[in-house]
Motif scaffolding. Structure first.
Motif, PDB file in Angstrom:
ATOM      1  N   GLY A 287       0.822  -1.220   0.000  1.00  0.00           N
ATOM      2  CA  GLY A 287       0.000   0.000   0.000  1.00  0.00           C
ATOM      3  C   GLY A 287       0.846   1.255   0.000  1.00  0.00           C
ATOM      4  O   GLY A 287       0.573   2.221  -0.719  1.00  0.00           O
TER       5      GLY A 287
ATOM      6  N   PHE B  47      -0.446  -2.851  -5.873  1.00  0.00           N
ATOM      7  CA  PHE B  47      -1.458  -3.901  -5.665  1.00  0.00           C
ATOM      8  C   PHE B  47      -1.873  -4.543  -6.993  1.00  0.00           C
ATOM      9  O   PHE B  47      -2.140  -5.742  -7.054  1.00  0.00           O
ATOM     10  CB  PHE B  47      -2.686  -3.369  -4.915  1.00  0.00           C
TER      11      PHE B  47
ATOM     12  N   VAL C 163      -9.431 -12.565 -13.696  1.00  0.00           N
ATOM     13  CA  VAL C 163     -10.604 -11.679 -13.610  1.00  0.00           C
ATOM     14  C   VAL C 163     -10.968 -11.158 -15.003  1.00  0.00           C
ATOM     15  O   VAL C 163     -12.136 -11.129 -15.385  1.00  0.00           O
ATOM     16  CB  VAL C 163     -10.352 -10.521 -12.627  1.00  0.00           C
TER      17      VAL C 163
ATOM     18  N   ASP D 266     -14.567 -11.749 -16.703  1.00  0.00           N
ATOM     19  CA  ASP D 266     -15.440 -10.602 -16.987  1.00  0.00           C
ATOM     20  C   ASP D 266     -15.652 -10.371 -18.476  1.00  0.00           C
ATOM     21  O   ASP D 266     -16.633  -9.754 -18.870  1.00  0.00           O
ATOM     22  CB  ASP D 266     -14.840  -9.341 -16.346  1.00  0.00           C
TER      23      ASP D 266
ATOM     24  N   THR E 108     -14.385  -7.017 -13.329  1.00  0.00           N
ATOM     25  CA  THR E 108     -13.240  -6.113 -13.358  1.00  0.00           C
ATOM     26  C   THR E 108     -13.482  -4.906 -12.442  1.00  0.00           C
ATOM     27  O   THR E 108     -12.578  -4.481 -11.721  1.00  0.00           O
ATOM     28  CB  THR E 108     -12.970  -5.647 -14.807  1.00  0.00           C
ATOM     29  N   ASN E 109     -14.715  -4.389 -12.434  1.00  0.00           N
ATOM     30  CA  ASN E 109     -15.021  -3.250 -11.560  1.00  0.00           C
ATOM     31  C   ASN E 109     -14.907  -3.613 -10.085  1.00  0.00           C
ATOM     32  O   ASN E 109     -14.419  -2.826  -9.281  1.00  0.00           O
ATOM     33  CB  ASN E 109     -16.431  -2.720 -11.835  1.00  0.00           C
ATOM     34  N   GLU E 110     -15.373  -4.802  -9.741  1.00  0.00           N
ATOM     35  CA  GLU E 110     -15.263  -5.249  -8.338  1.00  0.00           C
ATOM     36  C   GLU E 110     -13.802  -5.463  -7.968  1.00  0.00           C
ATOM     37  O   GLU E 110     -13.369  -5.123  -6.862  1.00  0.00           O
ATOM     38  CB  GLU E 110     -16.072  -6.535  -8.141  1.00  0.00           C
ATOM     39  N   TRP E 111     -13.041  -6.051  -8.892  1.00  0.00           N
ATOM     40  CA  TRP E 111     -11.601  -6.269  -8.668  1.00  0.00           C
ATOM     41  C   TRP E 111     -10.923  -4.918  -8.429  1.00  0.00           C
ATOM     42  O   TRP E 111     -10.125  -4.759  -7.500  1.00  0.00           O
ATOM     43  CB  TRP E 111     -11.010  -6.978  -9.892  1.00  0.00           C
ATOM     44  N   LEU E 112     -11.275  -3.935  -9.265  1.00  0.00           N
ATOM     45  CA  LEU E 112     -10.661  -2.611  -9.150  1.00  0.00           C
ATOM     46  C   LEU E 112     -11.060  -1.949  -7.821  1.00  0.00           C
ATOM     47  O   LEU E 112     -10.237  -1.289  -7.174  1.00  0.00           O
ATOM     48  CB  LEU E 112     -11.092  -1.734 -10.331  1.00  0.00           C
TER      49      LEU E 112
ATOM     50  N   ILE F  63      -8.824  -3.469  -5.303  1.00  0.00           N
ATOM     51  CA  ILE F  63      -7.467  -2.898  -5.400  1.00  0.00           C
ATOM     52  C   ILE F  63      -7.457  -1.529  -4.704  1.00  0.00           C
ATOM     53  O   ILE F  63      -6.559  -1.222  -3.907  1.00  0.00           O
ATOM     54  CB  ILE F  63      -7.059  -2.720  -6.895  1.00  0.00           C
ATOM     55  N   GLN F  64      -8.475  -0.719  -4.986  1.00  0.00           N
ATOM     56  CA  GLN F  64      -8.540   0.619  -4.398  1.00  0.00           C
ATOM     57  C   GLN F  64      -8.724   0.532  -2.880  1.00  0.00           C
ATOM     58  O   GLN F  64      -8.107   1.282  -2.125  1.00  0.00           O
ATOM     59  CB  GLN F  64      -9.686   1.419  -5.041  1.00  0.00           C
TER      60      GLN F  64
ATOM     61  N   LEU G 198      -7.747  -1.942  -0.839  1.00  0.00           N
ATOM     62  CA  LEU G 198      -6.489  -2.361  -0.206  1.00  0.00           C
ATOM     63  C   LEU G 198      -5.472  -1.224  -0.205  1.00  0.00           C
ATOM     64  O   LEU G 198      -4.717  -1.051   0.753  1.00  0.00           O
ATOM     65  CB  LEU G 198      -5.920  -3.587  -0.928  1.00  0.00           C
ATOM     66  N   THR G 199      -5.457  -0.447  -1.289  1.00  0.00           N
ATOM     67  CA  THR G 199      -4.541   0.702  -1.363  1.00  0.00           C
ATOM     68  C   THR G 199      -4.897   1.711  -0.273  1.00  0.00           C
ATOM     69  O   THR G 199      -4.016   2.214   0.444  1.00  0.00           O
ATOM     70  CB  THR G 199      -4.635   1.355  -2.759  1.00  0.00           C
TER      71      THR G 199
END
Lengths: 331, 331
Positions: free
Chosen positions: A70, A80, A93, A97, B56-60, B63-64, B66-67
């Motif tokens: 992070g 990440f 993913v 998707d 992909t949106n959920e993955w992103l 990622i956001q 966790l960041t």
């Protein structure tokens, strides 16, 4: 003291019942999809700990690792995403998707280097200002799965310079003068062509926690030579993909698992006629590829079908598919 | 270009074969334990994506998230530990790493507020300087599972002030004057006593990404009133635990899953004799508890036994147990 709260009651917590207790507390969410995603996430995280007998020291090393990842993230470095890429999650993913029928172009990892700085360029422009790069003429087409050319598709292309660096990786980069990237539009025949440089292999940034992880795993950080493409066109599924050069030393061991057989290409050399027509030197390398996009409708159908198959394989009943995503079907 | 590298060859990557391919690349590690942990981690992460059809949106968004969690971490705020706590992982890992025979004191979550600032205090000291707290006399013992008193055990105790804040949560905190915490030593009879204040419920810090997650899940951020204890004594397993007050509004819905039945206590009131003996006002609340530590040897045996049971339940053969942790047994 506040009054006794009215929420699901946790039972005496043990290694074996903690998971159902967490599910019970999380079941208060009104978002059915979030509830399902969290249920699977918590189940897998807990099973992971139980199956490895994860020690407190290992858990703490994990906490520290995630914290370091992070801290390494900036506007131009997404550690990440790099972590997700190097563990094969990003490729997975994207494949889930963006399901593709056999006749269409496969997708692959976006990677962390796409930006919105790229300028719109006219067909035939050069996207690279690197004098050390080996000139490459690219002539591609984009069409639908029924073979119709797709005109006016928006195409983002991006690649490194001849040193294997993207423009954003240079400390002097400001966003004003993007290099190695452009936004193009296909012509009425679905053709788009531009000048670039022959891609080279490069190392993903390995000066951070992800690089450290790769070294501990005995893995190299290299990506095979490739060029990125992103297609947007109303009515068609967004396509994020890349083309890889056959014979690259890292062709079969890409650090981020991006290579697919259908995306590996051989470069050719322009004919004297092409050299004249496209105003490039004789002997210039030539990249050609016919991209095939999938309509939104085809994608939606495939997504629903694949999601239903996955739920069946998982033995989950009472699920419905909403916008391609499984959620519990509670009445 | 560098020469063709000699590493495991990735096959054409699909939703179904990506996992084994990641395992193959990671199998280059020379650390057998790391290899096993990563194998389970990658398998669960990939299964999670496949079972949820993660978009992909959920993955992103993940990622956001966790960041953001990483960015929230500072020297006095560990948001990843908070995340682990609120998903039940911390309690689970502690229970796995510190198996307890029935006769001993159970462990619970460490939480993010233990520090190394606490001063060594003599028995009978007050650990709290908060004039608004309700005085509490604590008289505890520490012994082995065979009933022998444990003398000179190092005991860390820590609690919030009457406003539900730990010392480190105040912006003016410098580490010079810790409050609500001390390091004590048990006497020859295994007794340790000190003055404190009656614990109050408090909210975990919910101004960060974890608080946002709890709100999306419809969960409250409260912890029931408790006091933390950490025991260290050569030859005995480190014990991290806490005592919870019966009847607290959050007794059955602790935001971090820390409450265990055996750790819930009733406070009493000092007798006139105790008031005189321990120099506290009549009517002062009294906390008593007999802590029981497990020897390193007992712990080691239990860890090995539980790890072997877990491998059997998982159907993993060819595993050996090294220092309580399962690793593949390859010759």
């Amino acid at each position: 003291m506040p009054p006794k709260v009215d929420v699901p009651i946790l039972k005496d917590l043990t290694i074996d019942n903690i998971t159902e207790n967490v599910h019970r507390i999380n079941s208060q969410s009104e978002d059915a999809r979030l509830k399902y995603v969290l249920e699977r996430l918590v189940s897998h995280m807990h099973d992971f700990a139980r199956e490895t007998r994860l020690s407190t020291n290992e858990w703490l090393a994990g906490i520290q690792f995630l914290t370091d990842v992070g801290k390494k993230c900036t506007d131009v470095r997404q550690e990440f995403i790099l972590l997700s890429d190097t563990l094969g999650l990003s490729l997975l993913v994207d494949s889930i998707d963006h399901p593709k029928p056999a006749s269409s172009t496969e997708g692959t990892v976006l990677g962390p280097y796409h930006t919105h700085d790229a300028k719109s360029e006219s067909l035939g422009s050069s996207i690279s200002a690197d004098p050390d790069g080996e000139e490459l003429l690219c002539i591609c087409t984009v069409s639908s799965t029924t073979g119709s050319p797709i005109a006016n598709a928006k195409i983002d292309v991006w690649e490194t310079d001849s040193h294997g660096n993207y423009d954003v990786q240079y400390s002097h980069y400001s966003g004003e003068k993007p290099d190695g990237r452009a936004v193009l539009r296909s012509d009425a025949q679905g053709v788009f062509w531009y000048k670039a440089i022959v891609p080279v292999p490069y190392s993903i940034p390995d000066d951070g926690p992800v690089g450290k992880m790769l070294r501990k795993l005995g893995r190299h950080p290299w990506r095979p030579s490739h060029m990125h493409f992103m297609f947007e066109k109303e009515g068609f599924d967004h396509l994020i993909t890349a083309l890889y050069l056959r014979g690259d030393p890292y062709e079969t061991s890409d650090a981020v698992f991006g290579v697919k057989e259908s995306l590996i290409i051989d470069l050719n050399t322009v004919t004297p006629e092409q050299a004249k027509k496209y105003d490039v030197k004789e002997g210039t390398k030539l990249l050609t590829y016919d991209f095939v996009l999938v309509t939104d409708e085809e994608t939606r159908k495939l997504r629903d079908q694949k999601a239903a198959e996955a739920m069946k394989a998982l033995g989950r009943e009472n699920m419905k598919i909403l916008e391609g995503l499984p959620v519990p079907d509670v009445d």
